[in-house]
Design a protein around this motif. Structure first.
Motif, PDB file in Angstrom:
ATOM      1  N   CYS A 123      11.503 -16.392  84.354  1.00 22.40           N
ATOM      2  CA  CYS A 123      11.468 -15.148  85.132  1.00 22.40           C
ATOM      3  C   CYS A 123      11.681 -13.919  84.254  1.00 22.40           C
ATOM      4  N   LYS A 124      12.336 -14.104  83.106  1.00 17.94           N
ATOM      5  CA  LYS A 124      12.581 -12.980  82.201  1.00 17.94           C
ATOM      6  C   LYS A 124      11.340 -12.608  81.398  1.00 17.94           C
ATOM      7  N   ALA A 125      10.390 -13.537  81.287  1.00 14.16           N
ATOM      8  CA  ALA A 125       9.159 -13.252  80.549  1.00 14.16           C
ATOM      9  C   ALA A 125       8.177 -12.523  81.461  1.00 14.16           C
ATOM     10  N   PRO A 126       7.363 -11.641  80.915  1.00 14.52           N
ATOM     11  CA  PRO A 126       6.403 -10.919  81.754  1.00 14.52           C
ATOM     12  C   PRO A 126       5.264 -11.829  82.207  1.00 14.52           C
ATOM     13  N   PRO A 127       4.610 -11.520  83.329  1.00  9.58           N
ATOM     14  CA  PRO A 127       3.413 -12.263  83.710  1.00  9.58           C
ATOM     15  C   PRO A 127       2.401 -12.246  82.561  1.00  9.58           C
ATOM     16  N   GLY A 128       1.879 -13.416  82.249  1.00  6.64           N
ATOM     17  CA  GLY A 128       1.011 -13.528  81.082  1.00  6.64           C
ATOM     18  C   GLY A 128       1.739 -14.012  79.857  1.00  6.64           C
ATOM     19  N   ALA A 129       3.070 -14.179  79.965  1.00  8.87           N
ATOM     20  CA  ALA A 129       3.892 -14.767  78.901  1.00  8.87           C
ATOM     21  C   ALA A 129       3.694 -14.097  77.555  1.00  8.87           C
ATOM     22  N   GLY A 130       3.526 -12.792  77.579  1.00  5.98           N
ATOM     23  CA  GLY A 130       3.381 -12.061  76.319  1.00  5.98           C
ATOM     24  C   GLY A 130       2.125 -12.439  75.553  1.00  5.98           C
ATOM     25  N   GLY A 131       1.047 -12.745  76.267  1.00 10.02           N
ATOM     26  CA  GLY A 131      -0.199 -13.109  75.608  1.00 10.02           C
ATOM     27  C   GLY A 131      -0.227 -14.524  75.077  1.00 10.02           C
ATOM     28  N   LEU A 132       0.614 -15.393  75.620  1.00 10.75           N
ATOM     29  CA  LEU A 132       0.692 -16.781  75.184  1.00 10.75           C
ATOM     30  C   LEU A 132       0.046 -17.667  76.251  1.00 10.75           C
ATOM     31  N   ILE A 133      -0.827 -18.584  75.827  1.00 12.80           N
ATOM     32  CA  ILE A 133      -1.505 -19.493  76.747  1.00 12.80           C
ATOM     33  C   ILE A 133      -1.251 -20.927  76.317  1.00 12.80           C
ATOM     34  N   PHE A 134      -0.989 -21.768  77.299  1.00 14.48           N
ATOM     35  CA  PHE A 134      -0.715 -23.187  77.066  1.00 14.48           C
ATOM     36  C   PHE A 134      -1.828 -24.032  77.674  1.00 14.48           C
ATOM     37  N   LEU A 135      -2.368 -24.973  76.906  1.00 14.28           N
ATOM     38  CA  LEU A 135      -3.314 -25.953  77.427  1.00 14.28           C
ATOM     39  C   LEU A 135      -2.536 -27.223  77.777  1.00 14.28           C
ATOM     40  N   PRO A 136      -2.535 -27.631  79.040  1.00 15.95           N
ATOM     41  CA  PRO A 136      -1.637 -28.715  79.490  1.00 15.95           C
ATOM     42  C   PRO A 136      -2.235 -30.118  79.368  1.00 15.95           C
ATOM     43  N   TYR A 137      -2.941 -30.372  78.272  1.00  7.88           N
ATOM     44  CA  TYR A 137      -3.639 -31.649  78.131  1.00  7.88           C
ATOM     45  C   TYR A 137      -2.807 -32.624  77.284  1.00  7.88           C
ATOM     46  N   LEU A 138      -1.600 -32.911  77.746  1.00  9.85           N
ATOM     47  CA  LEU A 138      -0.670 -33.714  76.957  1.00  9.85           C
ATOM     48  C   LEU A 138      -0.931 -35.211  77.053  1.00  9.85           C
ATOM     49  N   SER A 139      -1.791 -35.618  77.963  1.00  7.96           N
ATOM     50  CA  SER A 139      -2.160 -37.027  78.087  1.00  7.96           C
ATOM     51  C   SER A 139      -3.660 -37.137  78.259  1.00  7.96           C
ATOM     52  N   GLY A 140      -4.409 -36.426  77.368  1.00  8.36           N
ATOM     53  CA  GLY A 140      -5.828 -36.264  77.648  1.00  8.36           C
ATOM     54  C   GLY A 140      -5.951 -35.425  78.913  1.00  8.36           C
ATOM     55  N   GLU A 141      -7.111 -35.454  79.553  1.00  2.53           N
ATOM     56  CA  GLU A 141      -7.242 -34.751  80.827  1.00  2.53           C
ATOM     57  C   GLU A 141      -8.319 -35.401  81.675  1.00  2.53           C
ATOM     58  N   ARG A 142      -8.036 -35.377  82.971  1.00  2.00           N
ATOM     59  CA  ARG A 142      -9.013 -35.843  83.959  1.00  2.00           C
ATOM     60  C   ARG A 142      -9.777 -34.614  84.461  1.00  2.00           C
ATOM     61  N   SER A 143      -9.621 -34.260  85.719  1.00  2.00           N
ATOM     62  CA  SER A 143     -10.366 -33.114  86.248  1.00  2.00           C
ATOM     63  C   SER A 143      -9.923 -31.813  85.585  1.00  2.00           C
ATOM     64  N   PRO A 144     -10.822 -30.883  85.339  1.00  2.00           N
ATOM     65  CA  PRO A 144     -12.267 -31.039  85.519  1.00  2.00           C
ATOM     66  C   PRO A 144     -12.998 -31.425  84.231  1.00  2.00           C
ATOM     67  N   ILE A 145     -12.281 -31.576  83.091  1.00  2.00           N
ATOM     68  CA  ILE A 145     -12.977 -31.729  81.807  1.00  2.00           C
ATOM     69  C   ILE A 145     -13.228 -33.184  81.439  1.00  2.00           C
ATOM     70  N   TRP A 146     -12.420 -34.124  81.945  1.00  2.00           N
ATOM     71  CA  TRP A 146     -12.606 -35.551  81.708  1.00  2.00           C
ATOM     72  C   TRP A 146     -12.755 -35.857  80.222  1.00  2.00           C
ATOM     73  N   ASP A 147     -11.692 -35.599  79.505  1.00  2.00           N
ATOM     74  CA  ASP A 147     -11.695 -35.849  78.056  1.00  2.00           C
ATOM     75  C   ASP A 147     -10.378 -36.526  77.677  1.00  2.00           C
ATOM     76  N   PRO A 148     -10.391 -37.833  77.389  1.00  2.00           N
ATOM     77  CA  PRO A 148      -9.150 -38.519  77.025  1.00  2.00           C
ATOM     78  C   PRO A 148      -8.607 -38.099  75.672  1.00  2.00           C
ATOM     79  N   LEU A 149      -9.415 -37.389  74.874  1.00  2.00           N
ATOM     80  CA  LEU A 149      -8.981 -36.957  73.542  1.00  2.00           C
ATOM     81  C   LEU A 149      -8.459 -35.529  73.521  1.00  2.00           C
ATOM     82  N   ALA A 150      -8.493 -34.851  74.664  1.00  2.00           N
ATOM     83  CA  ALA A 150      -7.962 -33.483  74.725  1.00  2.00           C
ATOM     84  C   ALA A 150      -6.473 -33.487  74.410  1.00  2.00           C
ATOM     85  N   ARG A 151      -5.997 -32.402  73.833  1.00  2.00           N
ATOM     86  CA  ARG A 151      -4.591 -32.297  73.422  1.00  2.00           C
ATOM     87  C   ARG A 151      -3.990 -31.013  73.985  1.00  2.00           C
ATOM     88  N   GLY A 152      -2.668 -30.988  74.044  1.00  2.00           N
ATOM     89  CA  GLY A 152      -1.983 -29.772  74.445  1.00  2.00           C
ATOM     90  C   GLY A 152      -1.969 -28.765  73.318  1.00  2.00           C
TER      91      GLY A 152
END
Length: 539
Positions: free
Chosen positions: A363-392
């Motif tokens: 809650c202390k961080a501004p919306p947009g996390a100060g220009g930081l983006i996280f890709l949540p593909y920590l176990s590959g990914e299913r929908s919508p990209i369907w890539d078991p090799l994707a990474r976070g």
């Protein structure tokens, strides 16, 4: 229904715990809940297993806790229904016991066998028969083929190829069957066709169709509770037991989602956007299955690591750093044998204070996390990209980045990925998402739910239904026992008792999140080949 107001029990096998509920059949309200923590084991990178032989005793512990909280004796329970994560593949011997640990839906050991199916059967033909694409672990046939190839003794002794509720149903009643919501995600079932096993596909893949259980409706009465199971659970001998359904399908019943276009979010270890559809006209970017009711299907936009992303950050970064400073953290080798999924219950149960602190920081961080983006593909990914090799990935870290930005970025990254799925569901499935109903443990995070509402620019209705999958299972038990005339009546009762808290989006944040969402959407395509290049070095 009469005036006796029977009590219905439901059991749900989850990735962090076995849950149980007691439900008032007259009102559909949950009277008491209980849970017993379970452990996911990962003996090798990419593996995810669980000891199924403990499930019955764990279910008994959860039921005892639910009864104590409701102040209701278990001897008053009129029926029981089952639910579970799907798939959780368990080969059973002739005595009905598990021949090995269950292989779970996020297990990735069978990637090469998934590729073999694509080569030998073809992705198009596989989808036409099963309604689903080939995906290691997510579709249990790849796990079946792995056991066949690598554990010949287990395979030789297998009498049935089961999922979680098939195994539990056998333990409770002695009968072996699989409901059609689970069968839909085996990769051997004609989900869009005649609703039966595809003997041709099974034979082509080298699987004897005789190993596949009888397919039944989720509300099917398996039989009466056996004496040994009654002793283990504390429930009365002989009460009706329903086979039940996969967790998300059971949740759909618990929140009354039975009509085409209705949509809801399940927010737990994985995050799933589920849309009810009236025809088996499937899109390959979704997981597709039969609904609990005849003539309805469910399309799931399923992320692999929604809630698991925040849990990973909690375990490995926040509390992991604290434990390291105290000298209580395990050595480096534990990262291989015990990754973040090794004991998720310790996060869900034992460290709520840390999660509360993380929410405050976010809650202390501004919306947009100060220009930081996280890709949540920590176990590959299913929908919508369907890539078991994707990474976070964290994109945009600078010397000004603080812990608060990292935490908020994880929450926002999951919300961006959810927006991709929801937009796709609206475009191709006819999902009617003027507001989004939310169930599951992560939905009770006020900060995260507000972030989702702001990113989606939709009101989110947080359901007060405790343990929705177990509740849906209990309702199916009520149908099997004749308490309800059918699934429609059970869903009607559930809707009458549905209570929600509405979280409203902040319209002033639309420009911020629209812009960052566009950036998020470009990142995976830009990094896809680099993720694949990292695979030989993956832990």
């Amino acid at each position: 229904m009469g005036n006796t107001q029977p009590v219905l029990a439901g059991i749900d096998v989850g990735a962090s715990s076995i849950k149980a509920v007691l439900v008032d059949a007259e009102t559909g309200s949950v009277l008491g809940t209980g849970r017993s923590p379970v452990t996911v084991q990962s003996p090798r990178p990419g593996w995810a297993e669980m000891d199924a032989e403990t499930w019955l005793l764990d279910a008994g512990k959860a039921l005892q806790e639910a009864a104590a909280r409701a102040n209701i004796p278990l001897r008053s329970v009129a029926s029981i229904g089952l639910s579970g994560m799907c798939p959780a593949f368990v080969p059973l011997g002739r005595d009905g016991r598990a021949l090995r640990r269950a292989i779970l839906f996020f297990d990735r050991r069978s990637l090469d066998l998934a590729e073999r199916i694509r080569r030998d059967i073809g992705e198009g033909r596989f989808f036409a028969v099963t309604g689903n694409r080939v995906a290691a672990g997510t579709i249990s046939v790849t796990s079946m083929l792995w056991v066949q190839a690598h554990e010949q003794e287990v395979w030789k002794n297998a009498r049935y190829l089961a999922h979680a509720n098939t195994y539990l149903g056998r333990q409770l009643t002695g009968r072996v069957a699989m409901d059609w919501t689970n069968a839909s995600l085996t990769g051997l079932f004609e989900t869009a066709g005649k609703g039966r096993w595809s003997e041709a596909l099974a034979s082509e893949l080298g699987i004897d169709p005789a190993l596949l259980p009888e397919v039944v409706a989720p509300s099917t009465l398996l039989g009466g509770l056996g004496k040994e199971a009654a002793a283990a659970t504390g429930l009365p001998t002989g009460i009706p037991v329903a086979i039940g359904a996969a967790d998300t399908a059971a949740s759909a019943l618990a929140v009354g989602v039975l009509e085409p276009g209705q949509v809801f979010e399940s927010s737990g270890t994985s995050l799933v956007i589920t849309t009810c559809i009236g025809k088996p006209e499937f899109d390959p970017r979704f997981l597709n299955r039969c609904h609990v009711a005849t003539g309805r299907w469910l399309a799931h936009g399923a992320m692999s690591a929604g809630g698991a992303s925040l849990r990973w950050f909690h375990d490995e970064v926040v509390t992991g750093a604290v434990a390291l400073g105290r000298g209580t953290r395990a050595g480096d080798n534990s990262a291989v044998s015990q990754p973040f999924v090794a004991d998720p219950a310790r996060s869900a149960v034992g460290n709520q204070l840390w999660y509360d602190l993380m929410e405050r920081e976010a809650c202390k961080a501004p919306p947009g996390a100060g220009g930081l983006i996280f890709l949540p593909y920590l176990s590959g990914e299913r929908s919508p990209i369907w890539d078991p090799l994707a990474r976070g990935a964290f994109i945009g870290i600078s010397l000004a980045t603080r812990l608060r930005h990292l935490i908020r970025a994880v929450m926002e990254g999951v919300a961006y990925a959810e927006r991709q799925i929801l937009e796709l569901a609206e475009a191709v499935l006819g999902a009617e998402a003027e507001q989004l109903l939310s169930v599951g443990g992560a939905s009770h995070s006020k900060t995260w739910t507000q972030i989702k509402a702001d990113v989606l620019q939709l009101p989110i209705l947080v359901s007060h239904v405790a343990e929705s999958a177990a509740t849906g299972a209990a309702l199916l038990g009520g149908v099997a026992a004749g308490v309800y005339a059918g699934e429609n009546e059970a869903a009607w009762v559930a809707r009458q008792s549905l209570e929600v808290t509405s979280v409203t989006p902040n319209p002033s944040l639309r420009p911020v999140y629209d812009g960052l969402y566009e950036t998020f959407s470009r990142l995976y395509p830009a990094l896809r080949e680099e993720f694949a290049a990292l695979q030989p070095y993956a832990c």
